[in-house]
Design an enzyme around this catalytic site. Structure first.
Site, PDB file in Angstrom:
ATOM      1  N   HIS A 100       0.906  -1.261   0.080  1.00  0.00           N
ATOM      2  CA  HIS A 100       0.057  -0.049   0.147  1.00  0.00           C
ATOM      3  C   HIS A 100       0.878   1.223  -0.052  1.00  0.00           C
ATOM      4  O   HIS A 100       0.320   2.241  -0.579  1.00  0.00           O
ATOM      5  CB  HIS A 100      -0.807  -0.034   1.123  1.00  0.00           C
ATOM      6  CG  HIS A 100      -2.234   0.732   0.850  1.00  0.00           C
ATOM      7  ND1 HIS A 100      -2.241   1.995   0.183  1.00  0.00           N
ATOM      8  CD2 HIS A 100      -3.423   0.324   1.464  1.00  0.00           C
ATOM      9  CE1 HIS A 100      -3.439   2.440   0.165  1.00  0.00           C
ATOM     10  NE2 HIS A 100      -4.287   1.556   0.861  1.00  0.00           N
ATOM     11  N   ASP A 109      -9.983  -5.062 -19.884  1.00  0.00           N
ATOM     12  CA  ASP A 109     -10.065  -5.964 -20.968  1.00  0.00           C
ATOM     13  C   ASP A 109      -8.679  -6.455 -21.382  1.00  0.00           C
ATOM     14  O   ASP A 109      -7.813  -5.922 -21.859  1.00  0.00           O
ATOM     15  CB  ASP A 109     -10.715  -5.085 -22.028  1.00  0.00           C
ATOM     16  CG  ASP A 109     -11.216  -6.091 -23.017  1.00  0.00           C
ATOM     17  OD1 ASP A 109     -10.894  -7.328 -23.060  1.00  0.00           O
ATOM     18  OD2 ASP A 109     -11.875  -5.446 -24.006  1.00  0.00           O
TER      19      ASP A 109
END
Length: 430
Positions: A148, A373
């Site tokens: 993070h 995608d």
């Protein structure tokens, strides 16, 4: 279900610089929890081969070099930095085969069993880890863990979209912005807000402690679905316009507080992660890669919250988040400059496995998961954290398919007895 290891390799850093590069962490990086975040993304077949996915990942790492660097903690207790160009960096890629069909694990319900689908995060050597879990039907679960302090959720989403385009043979149209000059402090720096005890813990650090009543309790991860129709009913009760995040979080905060059975005079608060990019003036680019999250803290007494309306809770959220603007963010940047030579420990690093009576709420509603995608026609059918062991975490995620517009799935981590009570009242509009 059997998960069989096929291979484990490391994709090296992209084109290395001519000399070692050290990138100091910003105050926003230091504010982020010092840990890996693990998320699973499930795709129905057909999906590209693992070779194609790894080739695209190698190209993506060249665009996002800090993900393949090393996080270095200084011996002299100065601010940590990301090192590029040294041996030991790279991205870990694990490949597995799973002896079942993808539908057998859908919908993704966070559980300890799901951690098998991503590399271990405790003492992880690499800042980015990817596990490609190929199911017998051809479906794929990508288990991704990222540190993070290198990137927040918005940044990792941008990386994921770029990776998909590169695998599909498309051009990346939104390149990451790595320029940190926009985060330079004012001259002279000044702190207009207090950040000690709110964002960072002053030294010396207090001893950690956990109330004895919590030590024997088991944390449950609970997924709750809220339809768009239900959320519209809550909004219809509002005297003013509120966002889906505000009304649904207010509803959940109120009912979790009821389920916990807290003393009426107890103060309860939420730590809300706020994207600071659009709140700077001038605004930072949405493609800024790193961390730029600031925390807001709506709070209320238990009696005030449980006896008040959802509109009251939504207003507390709206007002607290609204106070995070350019002035607060500039103050935090200046705070980082003034204390640049000191150890900065975020308050989150001192919290134990239970946040009760408080909550941490993260919204993934704006993350562009649907834009990812990989080019072969496989659709994203589910995503979720694998397992969250800390009590008091709430994550709002858009429902992906087949249930109408505006639906939201919510992950809540609660003690077992509180989880059961919450399930009973999760959709109560009283």
């Amino acid at each position: 279900m059997e998960v069989h290891l096929v291979s484990s390799t490391v994709i090296p850093e992209g084109l290395p610089p001519t000399e070692n590069t050290k990138i100091p962490l910003t105050v926003f990086d230091m504010l982020a929890p010092g840990m890996h975040i693990a998320v699973l993304h499930a795709y129905m077949p057909p999906m590209p081969t693992n070779t194609a996915l790894k080739d695209g990942l190698k190209k993506a790492v060249e665009l996002f070099p800090t993900l393949a660097g090393q996080l270095v903690e200084n011996d002299d207790h100065c601010r940590p930095y990301i090192s590029l160009g040294e041996n030991g960096g790279g991205v870990l890629v694990v490949e597995t085969n799973v002896e079942s069909k993808l539908v057998d694990i859908l919908p993704l319900e966070p559980s300890p069993e799901l951690v098998r689908f991503h590399p271990p995060i405790d003492e992880a050597r690499h800042l980015l880890q990817v596990q490609l879990n190929r199911f017998s039907c051809g479906g794929l679960v990508i288990g991704l863990t990222s540190h993070h302090r290198v990137a927040d959720g918005k940044a990792i989403s941008s990386f994921f979209i770029a990776w998909g385009k590169l695998v599909g043979g498309l051009q990346v149209d939104r390149f990451p912005v790595n320029d940190r000059n926009m985060l330079i402090h004012r001259d002279p720096p000044r702190c207009d807000h207090n950040h000690w005890g709110i964002d960072f813990q002053p030294l010396p650090l207090p001893p950690s402690s956990l109330p004895s009543t919590f030590k024997s309790k088991k944390v449950h991860n609970v997924m709750v679905h809220y339809s768009g129709e239900f959320i519209s009913k809550i909004k219809a009760q509002m005297p003013r316009k509120h966002s889906t995040f505000e009304v649904l979080t207010g509803h959940i905060w109120k009912n979790i507080t009821r389920a916990r059975g807290l003393d009426p005079d107890t103060l309860t608060q939420i730590r809300v992660a706020v994207n600071g990019r659009p709140r700077l003036w001038p605004a930072a680019p949405s493609e800024y890669f790193g961390n730029m999250v600031v925390n807001a803290y709506p709070r209320a007494r238990v009696k005030e919250l449980t006896e008040g309306s959802v509109a009251d809770a939504a207003r507390l959220l709206h007002d607290a988040v609204g106070r995070i603007g350019d002035g607060y963010i500039r103050s935090l940047i200046d705070f980082g400059a003034i204390n640049g030579g000191d150890v900065l420990v975020p308050v989150t690093d001192l919290e134990g496995p239970a946040l009760c009576p408080n909550l941490e709420v993260d919204s993934w509603l704006g993350f562009p998961f649907r834009e990812v995608d990989f080019g072969d026609g496989g659709n994203l059918c589910a995503f979720a954290p694998s397992w969250v062991p800390v009590e008091g975490v709430v994550v709002l995620m858009p429902t992906l398919h087949g249930v109408g517009e505006g639906a939201v799935d919510v992950l809540l981590t609660l003690f077992e007895d509180h989880a059961e009570l919450f399930r009973q009242i999760s959709h109560s509009l009283d």
